[in-house]
Write a protein that holds these residues in place. Structure first.
Motif, PDB file in Angstrom:
ATOM      1  N   HIS A 114      11.397  52.113  19.079  1.00 37.98           N
ATOM      2  CA  HIS A 114      12.225  52.177  17.875  1.00 37.98           C
ATOM      3  C   HIS A 114      13.258  53.290  17.996  1.00 37.98           C
ATOM      4  O   HIS A 114      14.433  53.107  17.659  1.00 37.98           O
ATOM      5  N   ARG A 115      12.823  54.447  18.472  1.00 38.26           N
ATOM      6  CA  ARG A 115      13.742  55.578  18.568  1.00 38.26           C
ATOM      7  C   ARG A 115      14.842  55.308  19.601  1.00 38.26           C
ATOM      8  O   ARG A 115      16.003  55.677  19.390  1.00 38.26           O
ATOM      9  N   ARG A 116      14.485  54.661  20.709  1.00 37.82           N
ATOM     10  CA  ARG A 116      15.506  54.329  21.709  1.00 37.82           C
ATOM     11  C   ARG A 116      16.509  53.333  21.149  1.00 37.82           C
ATOM     12  O   ARG A 116      17.708  53.442  21.391  1.00 37.82           O
ATOM     13  N   GLN A 117      16.012  52.344  20.404  1.00 37.50           N
ATOM     14  CA  GLN A 117      16.913  51.358  19.803  1.00 37.50           C
ATOM     15  C   GLN A 117      17.883  52.022  18.835  1.00 37.50           C
ATOM     16  O   GLN A 117      19.085  51.727  18.829  1.00 37.50           O
ATOM     17  N   VAL A 118      17.360  52.920  18.010  1.00 34.81           N
ATOM     18  CA  VAL A 118      18.189  53.577  17.010  1.00 34.81           C
ATOM     19  C   VAL A 118      19.205  54.507  17.683  1.00 34.81           C
ATOM     20  O   VAL A 118      20.371  54.575  17.273  1.00 34.81           O
ATOM     21  N   LEU A 119      18.778  55.227  18.717  1.00 33.97           N
ATOM     22  CA  LEU A 119      19.701  56.097  19.442  1.00 33.97           C
ATOM     23  C   LEU A 119      20.823  55.287  20.081  1.00 33.97           C
ATOM     24  O   LEU A 119      22.000  55.680  20.032  1.00 33.97           O
ATOM     25  N   TYR A 120      20.476  54.167  20.670  1.00 36.79           N
ATOM     26  CA  TYR A 120      21.465  53.270  21.269  1.00 36.79           C
ATOM     27  C   TYR A 120      22.471  52.824  20.218  1.00 36.79           C
ATOM     28  O   TYR A 120      23.686  52.825  20.447  1.00 36.79           O
ATOM     29  N   SER A 121      21.963  52.464  19.028  1.00 38.75           N
ATOM     30  CA  SER A 121      22.844  52.058  17.932  1.00 38.75           C
ATOM     31  C   SER A 121      23.767  53.198  17.531  1.00 38.75           C
ATOM     32  O   SER A 121      24.956  52.993  17.266  1.00 38.75           O
ATOM     33  N   LEU A 171      23.395  59.660  11.370  1.00 37.20           N
ATOM     34  CA  LEU A 171      22.102  59.209  10.840  1.00 37.20           C
ATOM     35  C   LEU A 171      21.175  58.644  11.911  1.00 37.20           C
ATOM     36  O   LEU A 171      20.040  59.106  12.070  1.00 37.20           O
ATOM     37  N   PRO A 172      21.596  57.634  12.690  1.00 34.83           N
ATOM     38  CA  PRO A 172      20.672  57.101  13.699  1.00 34.83           C
ATOM     39  C   PRO A 172      20.336  58.105  14.797  1.00 34.83           C
ATOM     40  O   PRO A 172      19.213  58.098  15.314  1.00 34.83           O
ATOM     41  N   VAL A 173      21.296  58.978  15.140  1.00 34.55           N
ATOM     42  CA  VAL A 173      21.016  59.971  16.176  1.00 34.55           C
ATOM     43  C   VAL A 173      19.965  60.966  15.685  1.00 34.55           C
ATOM     44  O   VAL A 173      19.048  61.342  16.429  1.00 34.55           O
ATOM     45  N   TYR A 174      20.069  61.392  14.440  1.00 32.27           N
ATOM     46  CA  TYR A 174      19.093  62.324  13.864  1.00 32.27           C
ATOM     47  C   TYR A 174      17.704  61.703  13.814  1.00 32.27           C
ATOM     48  O   TYR A 174      16.703  62.326  14.162  1.00 32.27           O
ATOM     49  N   PHE A 175      17.649  60.436  13.413  1.00 35.65           N
ATOM     50  CA  PHE A 175      16.351  59.756  13.334  1.00 35.65           C
ATOM     51  C   PHE A 175      15.735  59.623  14.720  1.00 35.65           C
ATOM     52  O   PHE A 175      14.536  59.843  14.904  1.00 35.65           O
ATOM     53  N   ALA A 176      16.546  59.264  15.705  1.00 29.45           N
ATOM     54  CA  ALA A 176      16.016  58.976  17.038  1.00 29.45           C
ATOM     55  C   ALA A 176      15.623  60.234  17.798  1.00 29.45           C
ATOM     56  O   ALA A 176      14.606  60.253  18.498  1.00 29.45           O
ATOM     57  N   THR A 177      16.423  61.283  17.673  1.00 27.76           N
ATOM     58  CA  THR A 177      16.182  62.483  18.475  1.00 27.76           C
ATOM     59  C   THR A 177      15.448  63.582  17.708  1.00 27.76           C
ATOM     60  O   THR A 177      14.929  64.520  18.326  1.00 27.76           O
ATOM     61  N   GLU A 178      15.446  63.479  16.378  1.00 20.69           N
ATOM     62  CA  GLU A 178      14.898  64.526  15.500  1.00 20.69           C
ATOM     63  C   GLU A 178      15.583  65.862  15.754  1.00 20.69           C
ATOM     64  O   GLU A 178      15.017  66.928  15.517  1.00 20.69           O
ATOM     65  N   SER A 179      16.805  65.795  16.251  1.00 19.64           N
ATOM     66  CA  SER A 179      17.584  67.006  16.548  1.00 19.64           C
ATOM     67  C   SER A 179      18.812  67.041  15.643  1.00 19.64           C
ATOM     68  O   SER A 179      19.692  66.177  15.741  1.00 19.64           O
ATOM     69  N   LYS A 180      18.852  68.025  14.773  1.00 22.27           N
ATOM     70  CA  LYS A 180      20.010  68.172  13.893  1.00 22.27           C
ATOM     71  C   LYS A 180      21.268  68.492  14.705  1.00 22.27           C
ATOM     72  O   LYS A 180      22.361  68.015  14.388  1.00 22.27           O
ATOM     73  N   TRP A 181      21.110  69.283  15.754  1.00 22.40           N
ATOM     74  CA  TRP A 181      22.255  69.656  16.569  1.00 22.40           C
ATOM     75  C   TRP A 181      22.852  68.441  17.278  1.00 22.40           C
ATOM     76  O   TRP A 181      24.078  68.279  17.314  1.00 22.40           O
ATOM     77  N   GLN A 182      22.011  67.587  17.865  1.00 22.37           N
ATOM     78  CA  GLN A 182      22.524  66.403  18.555  1.00 22.37           C
ATOM     79  C   GLN A 182      23.277  65.478  17.594  1.00 22.37           C
ATOM     80  O   GLN A 182      24.325  64.922  17.938  1.00 22.37           O
ATOM     81  N   ALA A 183      22.726  65.293  16.388  1.00 21.71           N
ATOM     82  CA  ALA A 183      23.373  64.437  15.394  1.00 21.71           C
ATOM     83  C   ALA A 183      24.722  65.015  14.989  1.00 21.71           C
ATOM     84  O   ALA A 183      25.739  64.297  14.919  1.00 21.71           O
ATOM     85  N   PHE A 184      24.747  66.315  14.728  1.00 21.79           N
ATOM     86  CA  PHE A 184      25.987  66.969  14.327  1.00 21.79           C
ATOM     87  C   PHE A 184      27.015  66.920  15.460  1.00 21.79           C
ATOM     88  O   PHE A 184      28.199  66.655  15.241  1.00 21.79           O
ATOM     89  N   LYS A 185      26.553  67.160  16.676  1.00 23.06           N
ATOM     90  CA  LYS A 185      27.463  67.205  17.830  1.00 23.06           C
ATOM     91  C   LYS A 185      28.121  65.847  18.075  1.00 23.06           C
ATOM     92  O   LYS A 185      29.348  65.781  18.261  1.00 23.06           O
TER      93      LYS A 185
END
Length: 274
Positions: A114-121, A171-185
């Motif tokens: 699920h996390r890989r799918q969401v990150l891909y999205s 949103l999907p990056v934060y859910f998939a990685t649980e990293s606020k920095w990655q989502a923001f970046k």
């Protein structure tokens, strides 16, 4: 030329960095459940579809005619359909039901999938938003050449318009990685396409930017975004939130972005091409 270029960079950065504001809304909130994520993915899909059909493809058809506009649009669809065949889909190892320990491993694998799918999205959403932000940077630059007030008003309008796009990326990056920095970046990087648009237009096409070619390329971008949305984002929304609820979320996203595009056009100079 130099002062106009710097002014265009400054104004386009206002619009571009507003995707970071959208990302802040995401990372300051609690991580969503799968169902909520599906609804928000549906909403983001509506944003993308509205941009593709009601903005990019619509402008190309008006400027180039129905046939040529559609040829450019579907060339983008076909191009990315071919590219997508070379992008590996997220997969999980096949389940083995011999014992409970393996069952727990299977659950972990499912969560990872699920996390890989969401990150891909999230990554393909960032690509689509970046492609859309590129011509907005061009518009800000052309508007700033008309005057300080025109450029500033346009930059502020685009900034408001870009906040939900930042949400759609982060949103999907934060859910998939649980990293606020990655989502923001990643959301912030997608906004950098706007000042990049200024650089391209000012340095590479100072006097010879062909409006017809530009409209055709933007229509192709619309085709790419439509393909990404229907191929990746919408199936994910259906899987996590159900078909009926996801469809409602899609239309909410389309209505929101259509309203945003309407108010954005009120601020656009007539000859920006957007």
């Amino acid at each position: 030329m130099d002062s106009q270029f710097l002014l265009g960079i400054a104004f386009s950065s206002i619009g571009g960095f507003s995707t970071s504001i959208g990302a802040l809304f995401v990372i300051m909130s609690k991580a969503p459940s799968l169902r909520m994520l599906g609804l928000l993915q549906g909403f983001a899909a509506g944003l993308m579809l509205s941009i593709s059909f009601f903005d990019l493809a619509h402008n190309a058809i008006n400027s180039l005619g129905f046939l040529r506009g559609n040829l450019w649009f579907f060339s983008g669809v076909i191009f990315f359909a071919i590219v997508a065949n070379f992008i590996p889909e997220p997969t999980a190892p096949p389940p083995d039901k011999k014992n409970k320990k393996v069952g727990n491993e299977e659950n972990k694998n499912t969560i990872k999938k699920h996390r890989r799918q969401v990150l891909y999205s999230g990554i393909i959403t960032a690509i689509g938003i970046s492609l859309h932000n590129f011509p907005e940077g061009m518009a800000v630059y052309l508007g700033s050449m008309k005057g300080l007030r025109v450029g500033l008003n346009l930059a502020l309008a685009i900034a408001l318009h870009n906040i939900p796009e930042g949400v759609a990326v982060a949103l999907p990056v934060y859910f998939a990685t649980e990293s606020k920095w990655q989502a923001f970046k990643l959301a912030s990087l997608s906004g950098l396409a706007e000042p990049l648009g200024v650089v391209i237009v000012a340095c590479l096409f100072p006097t010879s930017l062909n409006p017809e070619i530009l409209e055709g390329l933007l229509a192709s971008v619309g085709g790419v975004m439509a393909f990404l949305t229907l191929h990746e984002m919408l199936p994910l929304a259906f899987e996590y939130a159900g078909q009926k609820q996801s469809v409602k979320a899609v239309f909410c996203g389309m209505a929101f972005m259509s309203a945003s595009l309407y108010f954005l056009r009120l601020s656009l100079p007539e000859d920006t091409g957007l």
